[in-house]
Motif scaffolding. Structure first.
Motif, short mmCIF file in Angstrom:
data_model
loop_
_atom_site.label_atom_id
_atom_site.label_comp_id
_atom_site.label_asym_id
_atom_site.label_seq_id
_atom_site.Cartn_x
_atom_site.Cartn_y
_atom_site.Cartn_z
N ASN A 97 58.87 69.92 120.01
CA ASN A 97 58.25 70.24 118.78
C ASN A 97 58.74 70.10 117.33
O ASN A 97 58.00 69.49 116.60
CB ASN A 97 57.91 71.89 119.12
N SER A 100 58.01 66.39 116.69
CA SER A 100 56.54 66.26 116.52
C SER A 100 56.27 66.76 114.95
O SER A 100 55.51 65.95 114.38
CB SER A 100 55.76 67.08 117.63
N ASP A 101 56.76 67.78 114.73
CA ASP A 101 56.53 68.31 113.39
C ASP A 101 57.43 67.30 112.49
O ASP A 101 56.82 66.97 111.32
CB ASP A 101 57.22 69.73 113.34
N GLU A 103 57.61 64.02 112.92
CA GLU A 103 56.56 62.86 112.69
C GLU A 103 55.58 63.13 111.85
O GLU A 103 55.15 62.39 111.10
CB GLU A 103 56.25 62.49 114.17
N LYS A 104 55.17 64.22 111.92
CA LYS A 104 53.74 64.72 110.97
C LYS A 104 54.39 64.82 109.41
O LYS A 104 53.31 64.73 108.68
CB LYS A 104 53.49 66.13 111.27
N GLN A 105 55.65 64.85 109.32
CA GLN A 105 55.96 64.75 107.96
C GLN A 105 56.46 63.47 107.40
O GLN A 105 57.37 63.24 106.58
CB GLN A 105 57.38 66.08 107.64
N GLN A 106 56.16 62.27 108.15
CA GLN A 106 56.45 61.11 107.92
C GLN A 106 57.69 60.53 108.28
O GLN A 106 58.31 59.48 107.86
CB GLN A 106 55.98 60.78 106.40
N CYS A 127 56.82 58.25 120.42
CA CYS A 127 55.22 57.88 120.88
C CYS A 127 55.45 58.00 122.63
O CYS A 127 54.68 58.31 123.26
CB CYS A 127 54.78 56.84 120.53
N ARG A 176 54.32 50.69 113.90
CA ARG A 176 53.62 51.73 113.07
C ARG A 176 52.83 51.24 112.08
O ARG A 176 51.76 51.74 111.70
CB ARG A 176 54.25 52.81 112.71
#
Length: 177
Positions: A97, A100-101, A103-106, A127, A176
């Motif tokens: 988690n 994942s978070d 990654e969501k913040q670049q 990934c 990416r």
């Protein structure tokens, strides 16, 4: 609850190699990566030496390392296996988690995985981690194998750095775009 002295020195050599790499990267102004200590609650302290002799993990940790490489935020965990199978139970849900978070913040999340019986290090991109994780959550295999690892992400020693993972990180970044 697990005690901090119950697991011996498992993984310490891998972390020593990564710590050395991170020192070299910092000296070369390539990266600033810090080891994140796992918070512990001391239970017994030797009165003479004032050393902690028994402690419990105080809270869940996130990942082993966090920092920045040439302006790019990175976080990663160091894992090791003595066989050609890596059980997903060795990656905790709160770690997935967090990655994942992140990654969501670049940011870029990954695992450095050491197959000790082969003496091979691999960069496992997030990934791939999330694909293995979701497969296990959806009733599939709850592990991944050496054969499933992308061999182009193998980490080699280079320029005095035993686990020179920046080349694999660069490959991940390029994939990416």
């Amino acid at each position: 609850m697990a005690t901090w002295n119950s697991r011996g020195l498992r993984g310490s050599t891998l972390e020593d190699f990564i710590n050395l790499a991170n020192e070299k990267y910092q000296q070369s102004n390539l990266a600033l990566i810090q080891k994140i200590p796992t918070p512990i609650k001391p239970i017994k302290i030797d009165k003479d030496t004032r050393h902690i002799t028994l402690a419990y993990f105080d809270m869940k940790s996130t990942v082993d390392y966090i920092g920045v490489v040439q302006g790019i935020p990175v976080c990663f965990d160091a894992k090791e296996t003595a066989v050609d199978i890596f059980p997903l139970q060795n990656i905790h849900e709160h770690q997935v988690n967090f990655m994942s978070d992140f990654e969501k913040q670049q940011g870029i999340s990954f695992i450095i995985l050491y197959f000790s019986s082969r003496d091979e290090f691999y960069y496992v991109p997030f990934c791939d981690i999330i694909n293995f994780w979701n497969r296990g959550k959806n009733g599939g295999r709850k592990s991944f194998t050496y054969d499933e690892i992308d061999k182009s992400y193998r980490i080699h020693a280079s320029k005095g750095v035993p686990v020179h993972y920046l080349d694999a990180l660069q490959k991940d970044i390029m994939s990416r775009d």
